[in-house]
Each structure stands twice: as structure tokens, then as C-alpha cells.
Scaffold this motif. Structure first.
Motif, PDB file in Angstrom:
ATOM      1  N   UNK A  29      91.071  12.825 -79.917  1.00 14.98           N
ATOM      2  CA  UNK A  29      91.973  13.056 -80.993  1.00 14.98           C
ATOM      3  C   UNK A  29      92.192  12.184 -81.469  1.00 14.98           C
ATOM      4  N   UNK A  30      91.181  10.956 -81.482  1.00 16.00           N
ATOM      5  CA  UNK A  30      91.606   9.590 -82.508  1.00 16.00           C
ATOM      6  C   UNK A  30      91.931   9.953 -83.639  1.00 16.00           C
ATOM      7  N   UNK A  31      91.120  10.726 -83.992  1.00 16.78           N
ATOM      8  CA  UNK A  31      91.275  10.410 -85.727  1.00 16.78           C
ATOM      9  C   UNK A  31      91.523  12.234 -86.095  1.00 16.78           C
ATOM     10  N   UNK A  32      92.643  12.911 -87.052  1.00 18.18           N
ATOM     11  CA  UNK A  32      93.233  14.230 -87.577  1.00 18.18           C
ATOM     12  C   UNK A  32      92.043  14.104 -88.272  1.00 18.18           C
ATOM     13  N   UNK A  33      91.363  13.364 -88.939  1.00 12.49           N
ATOM     14  CA  UNK A  33      90.365  14.076 -89.877  1.00 12.49           C
ATOM     15  C   UNK A  33      89.488  12.838 -90.235  1.00 12.49           C
ATOM     16  N   UNK A  34      88.396  13.402 -90.642  1.00 11.44           N
ATOM     17  CA  UNK A  34      86.698  12.148 -91.125  1.00 11.44           C
ATOM     18  C   UNK A  34      86.360  12.855 -92.638  1.00 11.44           C
ATOM     19  N   UNK A  35      86.114  12.034 -93.659  1.00  5.95           N
ATOM     20  CA  UNK A  35      86.009  12.597 -94.673  1.00  5.95           C
ATOM     21  C   UNK A  35      84.290  11.951 -94.674  1.00  5.95           C
ATOM     22  N   UNK A  36      83.207  12.070 -95.258  1.00  7.56           N
ATOM     23  CA  UNK A  36      81.871  12.440 -95.266  1.00  7.56           C
ATOM     24  C   UNK A  36      81.242  12.068 -96.967  1.00  7.56           C
ATOM     25  N   UNK A  37      80.708  11.131 -97.207  1.00  6.56           N
ATOM     26  CA  UNK A  37      79.944  10.968 -98.356  1.00  6.56           C
ATOM     27  C   UNK A  37      78.592  10.495 -98.342  1.00  6.56           C
ATOM     28  N   UNK A  38      77.861  11.129 -99.831  1.00  7.55           N
ATOM     29  CA  UNK A  38      76.133  11.057 -99.478  1.00  7.55           C
ATOM     30  C   UNK A  38      76.286   9.755-100.388  1.00  7.55           C
ATOM     31  N   UNK A  73      86.446  16.473 -92.520  1.00  4.60           N
ATOM     32  CA  UNK A  73      86.549  18.106 -91.314  1.00  4.60           C
ATOM     33  C   UNK A  73      88.261  17.605 -90.940  1.00  4.60           C
ATOM     34  N   UNK A  74      88.610  18.668 -90.452  1.00  2.00           N
ATOM     35  CA  UNK A  74      90.067  18.723 -89.797  1.00  2.00           C
ATOM     36  C   UNK A  74      90.207  19.291 -88.692  1.00  2.00           C
ATOM     37  N   UNK A  75      90.983  18.718 -87.676  1.00  3.91           N
ATOM     38  CA  UNK A  75      91.159  18.898 -86.902  1.00  3.91           C
ATOM     39  C   UNK A  75      92.802  19.646 -86.898  1.00  3.91           C
ATOM     40  N   UNK A  76      92.662  20.647 -86.527  1.00  2.00           N
ATOM     41  CA  UNK A  76      94.419  21.195 -86.627  1.00  2.00           C
ATOM     42  C   UNK A  76      94.737  22.400 -85.495  1.00  2.00           C
TER      43      UNK A  76
END
Length: 188
Positions: A29-38, A73-76
Motif C-alpha cells: 500500500x505504498x502507492x495509491x495509483x501508477x500510470x504506465x506509458x509505452x 492502476x488505481x487502488x480503491x
């Protein structure tokens, strides 16, 4: 032994940073969300932005670009009607769509070119191939965005396989399709 995971269908690789950040979000639970790109040059899926534990869904929505595609990805975290704390992970496929007739034609031609290149047995005749080759779609800014959309669309399933433990998926082409109310409704 650090090794990027290769997606079989597109030759795209998911970096170790992507999987380790996801596991930190999921388990620690270190991150609330992560945005990935190519990264089109290296043909790798990389981490674009990481939201800290104190950030919220509005921060995630604000971090998505208005003119480019991304995965997120989002941790709700929420409390059920039975007063139980739960957590659900959402996979968001952010695909910006700005359609004009010219963009549609470019998209159609580029899609036909990909079908032709990847599967010559589809039965497209040489005139379509020649039309694509003679057109200016490869050099236009719109085509660059369309190429990115196709790349994101074809790589999505491979990334989902690497990120084990996702509960729900959303595909959004504008912010209204990924509102917080939609997240809340899906999690129930």
C-alpha cells in the motif's frame, strides 16, 4: 535476475519497475495509483508517474495527459455496508479520441496497413497497400497519435497478464467515462 517480461503479441516488454511498483501498491500500500506509458523507441512499458499513498482518484485523473494514451492502476479502498474495509484494484485504459474525418481516414489506413503487414492472408488487395504507402499518414502528427493508440490497444492484454490481481477494468476516452462515481459503482 532482473529481466523485463516480453509480451508475446507485440514484442513489447514490461520493465521490472512496472511489476515491482505494482506489487508495492498491491501488498505494501505504498502507492495509491501508477500510470504506465509505452516508450516507442525502446518498445517497453515503463512507469510514467506514481501516486503516493495520500493521493486520491482526482490526482490520478489529473495526471493523465489530454493528448496521449496511458494505462493506469488505481487502488480503491472503501468500506462496505457491513462496515468491512475492502480494497479493489482498477486497471484503466486511457485512450484519448479526437475524431475528425481526416483522423478517421488516417486511422483506417494505418489499421489496414497493420492488418496487411501482420497478416498478409487477410486478403487485402495491393491497391490498399499502395494507397497506404503513398499517403502522408506516416509523417503527420495525427498519425503519430494514431500509431500510439494502436500500440496501446495491442499491448493492453499483455500488461494485464503481468499485473496479476486486478479486479476491474475501465476503458475511457474522456474523463466522464472514468468518473469517481463509476469506480464506486463497480466496486460494490
Amino acid at each position: 535476475m532482473a529481466m523485463a517480461f516480453k509480451m508475446a503479441t507485440t514484442g513489447m516488454r514490461v520493465t521490472d519497475e512496472c511489476t515491482s511498483s505494482f506489487l508495492e501498491m498491491k501488498w505494501k500500500k505504498v502507492h495509491r495509483y501508477i500510470v504506465f506509458k509505452i516508450d516507442e523507441n525502446s518498445r517497453k512499458v515503463t512507469v510514467d508517474k506514481v501516486g503516493g499513498a495520500g493521493e486520491n482518484y482526482q490526482d490520478l485523473a489529473a495526471s493523465l495527459p489530454v493528448d496521449d494514451c496511458r494505462y493506469a492502476v488505481f487502488d480503491f479502498d472503501f468500506v462496505t455496508v457491513d462496515n468491512c474495509r475492502k480494497s479493489k484494484i482498477f486497471f484503466i485504459y486511457w485512450l484519448v479520441v479526437l475524431i475528425t474525418s481526416q483522423n478517421y481516414n488516417i486511422y483506417l489506413y494505418s489499421l489496414l496497413a497493420i492488418i496487411t503487414i501482420s497478416s498478409p492472408t487477410v486478403g487485402l488487395n495491393g491497391s490498399v497497400r499502395d494507397l497506404v504507402r503513398r499517403s502522408h499518414w506516416q509523417r503527420s502528427p495525427e498519425a503519430s497519435r494514431i500509431r500510439a493508440k494502436i500500440l496501446y490497444a495491442t499491448s493492453k492484454a499483455g500488461l494485464r497478464r503481468v499485473l496479476e490481481g486486478i479486479h476491474y477494468e475501465l476503458q475511457a476516452t474522456d474523463p466522464t467515462e472514468m468518473g469517481f462515481d463509476i469506480i464506486q459503482d463497480r466496486a460494490k
